[in-house]
Design a protein around this motif. Structure first.
Motif, PDB file in Angstrom:
ATOM      1  N   VAL A 642       0.854  -1.189   0.000  1.00 51.25           N
ATOM      2  CA  VAL A 642       0.000   0.000   0.000  1.00 51.25           C
ATOM      3  C   VAL A 642       0.886   1.234   0.000  1.00 51.25           C
ATOM      4  N   GLU A 643       0.731   2.070  -1.022  1.00 54.97           N
ATOM      5  CA  GLU A 643       1.490   3.297  -1.131  1.00 54.97           C
ATOM      6  C   GLU A 643       0.536   4.471  -0.984  1.00 54.97           C
ATOM      7  N   VAL A 644       0.902   5.447  -0.160  1.00 49.67           N
ATOM      8  CA  VAL A 644       0.091   6.642   0.051  1.00 49.67           C
ATOM      9  C   VAL A 644       0.850   7.821  -0.523  1.00 49.67           C
ATOM     10  N   ALA A 645       0.214   8.539  -1.451  1.00 50.45           N
ATOM     11  CA  ALA A 645       0.870   9.673  -2.100  1.00 50.45           C
ATOM     12  C   ALA A 645       1.290  10.698  -1.064  1.00 50.45           C
ATOM     13  N   GLY A 646       2.506  11.223  -1.207  1.00 49.51           N
ATOM     14  CA  GLY A 646       3.001  12.244  -0.294  1.00 49.51           C
ATOM     15  C   GLY A 646       3.782  11.699   0.868  1.00 49.51           C
ATOM     16  N   ARG A 647       3.742  10.404   1.087  1.00 46.45           N
ATOM     17  CA  ARG A 647       4.518   9.826   2.192  1.00 46.45           C
ATOM     18  C   ARG A 647       5.914   9.427   1.731  1.00 46.45           C
TER      19      ARG A 647
END
Length: 647
Positions: A642-647
């Motif tokens: 799971v990749e979260v944009a901005g992290r």
């Protein structure tokens, strides 16, 4: 004759059955009726108590298949202003018919002895006859022994308890505070029972703006009710009542927008259409090798078009891209591999067009073969009808995307041809860039038969976003023109500056939720996030005005106006609810690559929200997003990063 209006109807759906009536619950004419497989099982239904017509008070819809009608009988019971005798009708649509339970309640102080009578009749009418506004066929009374038509259609009616008078009549004695009930069960007995379409979807959302909760919940309920089986496979029928069958374009878009509910329906739709993929050239049906069909009708209920009709220019490309999206969302690789020969045939159909993917109408077919398929749906800004053969702008975008998607599938499964189709897509994009752009800085809705731009400013351009056909500057220009097309309740099909503009025209000024949702997803993919947030707000405002069951289309200017003949529910309109979640989460799924990405709209246009049981690869995603866009993943499908944009 005029098509019957539906905007005040109460609709209960359990595909392939649909039950329509006015707010009283009685079936009195027009489109009223219980239908199964595009034939009318019940055409008239009226209930009287002691010879009196009940006075309707209201109707409640507990679910997509149910309705409860409340009425009183003010001339019975105690003397005074308060009604003391009530009649409730609980209606349930079921796959081959339905039930109606009558409950009479005596709240008076005296014993009540009355006759309860039901007048029930059928006319066996085909849906097409009803849709065209035909006054109808002779009525045949339905008694407990049912009825049979000349062509073998059979209706069975069972009543419990059995009537004790002629026809459907009961002598009822009720003491004070007592109730009495009778159930009518109607079944079309000449068609086979279809396999059950599966368990309801568990997808749900809890948002600060509770309108989102209601819109998603209603859309999920309606989509579940519109499911129908094709052998072992399940698809979404297009909509009630006119299109409760398999449609190429509609069923594909509905399944694609509803991928947050899982890949099973998309996979079933793809297989159902693949089994009917075109094999020969047949001008009577518009069939061509590799082509995906437009619609299927039962042989005993066809109208205007052949029972299996291929007059659609976009379903073939959409089929390829729906397969790619379903694969990315977790459709098993073996199921995808089994459809690769169909992918190759579909690509060859696309590649068989010279210059652009075009269409012309056949003698029996529809005039227009894109999603705006009404006879006047493609016009120049000055009101002139566009002349065939037509090359629609969104169809070129679908074809471009399908060529790349098809190439990716061929490459992923070790088949030849990927580079050929990537080159074909590049060439199509260059031709499009040189031919379609109007002097006002927007893409034409189409090129006509002489290669002239059809220059209406139309919502079709929204379907180009997110496909990769546009460069950054072109995408920004389209987003700006969509903002000008946007009403408070969605994106108008054409601009008010068009000569043919009319908010209650089928394709020339109305708002279609699916059209708006497709544009919304494209805005998100291309990074136009502020514009996307405004579209989210518009769809929620429309949902609120329509009790969160979005119709097929509506007028969307200062107040959303019902389009009187619109289907409701309509699958791709219902799928706008799940599609909103994809947009709000900025969700990008790639199961074969082992990842999913979240890039929520920030600040959230609906406040903080939590999505539960969004299905990816058969497993749930449970995630919370704050108003500021902070993400908490409570659970995710195993094996995915799971990749979260901005992290």
């Amino acid at each position: 004759m005029a098509q019957p209006y539906l905007h005040e109807h109460v609709t209960c759906v359990a595909a392939p059955a649909t039950w329509l009536s006015g707010p009283s619950g009685d079936l009195t004419g027009g489109a009223d009726g219980l239908y199964v497989c595009d034939r009318r099982v019940l055409a008239r239904l009226a209930v009287t108590v002691a010879g009196h017509d009940p006075v309707p008070l209201g109707v409640r819809r507990p679910g997509a298949a149910e309705a409860e009608f409340a009425a009183v009988l003010p001339r019975l019971g105690d003397v005074g202003p308060d009604p003391t005798v009530r009649l409730t009708r609980h209606r349930v649509a079921e796959a081959l018919g339905g039930t109606e339970t009558l409950t009479l309640a005596n709240a008076s102080h005296e014993t009540l002895t009355v006759a309860v009578e039901v007048n029930a009749a059928t006319d066996f009418a085909a849906m097409g006859v009803v849709k065209q506004g035909d006054p109808g066929l002779p009525l045949v009374d339905l008694a407990p022994d049912g009825a049979k038509s000349a062509d073998g259609m059979t209706v069975r009616l069972d009543a419990s308890p059995p009537p004790d008078g002629p026809g459907l009549r009961w002598e009822v004695t009720l003491e004070p505070r007592q109730t009495w009930s009778a159930r009518l069960t109607l079944v079309r007995a000449d068609v086979p029972q279809e396999p059950a379409p599966g368990a309801p979807s568990p997808l749900r959302v809890e948002a600060a703006d509770r309108r989102l909760d209601a819109l998603v919940a209603t859309g999920v309920q309606d989509l579940d009710a519109l499911r129908r089986a094709d052998g072992p496979d399940v698809y979404y029928t297009a909509g009630s009542p006119w299109y409760l069958t398999l449609f190429g374009r509609d069923s594909l878009w509905a399944a694609r927008l509803a991928l947050p509910m899982g890949t099973e329906v998309a996979a079933g739709t793809l297989r159902a259409l693949a089994r009917r993929q075109g094999r020969v050239h047949d001008r009577a049906t518009d069939e061509e090798p590799g082509k995906i069909l437009h619609e299927v009708r039962p042989a005993d209920a066809t109208y205007d078009l052949p029972p299996v009709y291929y007059g659609t220019v976009d379903a073939t490309a959409l089929w390829i891209s729906t397969l790619t999206d379903a694969y990315r969302w977790g459709m098993p690789a073996a199921e995808v591999a089994a459809l690769l020969p169909n992918v190759e045939r579909a690509l060859e159909w696309l590649g068989g067009h010279e210059g652009f993917v075009r269409y012309s109408a056949s003698e029996r077919g529809l005039t227009n073969h894109g999603w705006k398929d009404s006879g006047d749906g493609v016009q120049h800004a000055d009101g002139r009808l566009a002349t065939a053969p037509l090359a629609l702008s969104e169809v070129q975008a679908y074809a471009y995307r399908a060529a790349l998607d098809g190439a990716g599938l061929l490459e992923a499964f070790g088949r030849d041809g990927a580079e050929r189709w990537r080159g074909w897509a590049r060439d199509l994009a260059e031709r499009f860039r040189g031919a379609f752009w109007c002097p006002g800085g927007y893409p034409a809705i189409a090129l006509d038969g002489e290669g002239n731009r059809v220059d209406s400013i139309a919502s079709n351009m929204g379907h180009l976003l997110g496909t990769g056909l546009l460069n950054e500057a072109e995408s920004r220009a389209v987003a700006e023109h969509l903002a000008a097309l946007r009403s408070p309740f969605g994106i108008r099909t054409v601009a008010p500056s068009s000569a043919g503009y009319n908010i209650l025209s089928y394709h020339l000024g109305s708002v279609w939720p699916h059209d708006t949702a497709i544009a919304l997803l494209g805005l998100v993919r291309d990074g136009h996030r502020e514009e996307a947030a405004e579209v989210v707000r518009a769809l929620l405002a429309a949902g609120e005005r329509f009790a969160f069951r979005l119709p097929e289309l509506y007028g969307g200017d200062d107040a959303p106006t019902p389009y009187p003949a619109a289907c409701r529910p309509q699958a791709w309109a219902a799928a706008a609810g799940p599609a909103l979640l994809t947009a709000l989460l900025g969700l990008d799924v790639d199961v074969p690559a082992g990842r999913l990405t979240l890039a929520p709209l920030t600040p959230s246009p609906i406040g903080a929200f939590r999505v539960r049981d969004l299905r990816i690869a058969g497993a749930p995603l449970d995630v919370t997003v704050t108003e500021a866009g902070a993400v908490t993943v409570h659970s995710a499908p195993p094996g995915l990063r799971v990749e979260v944009a901005g992290r």
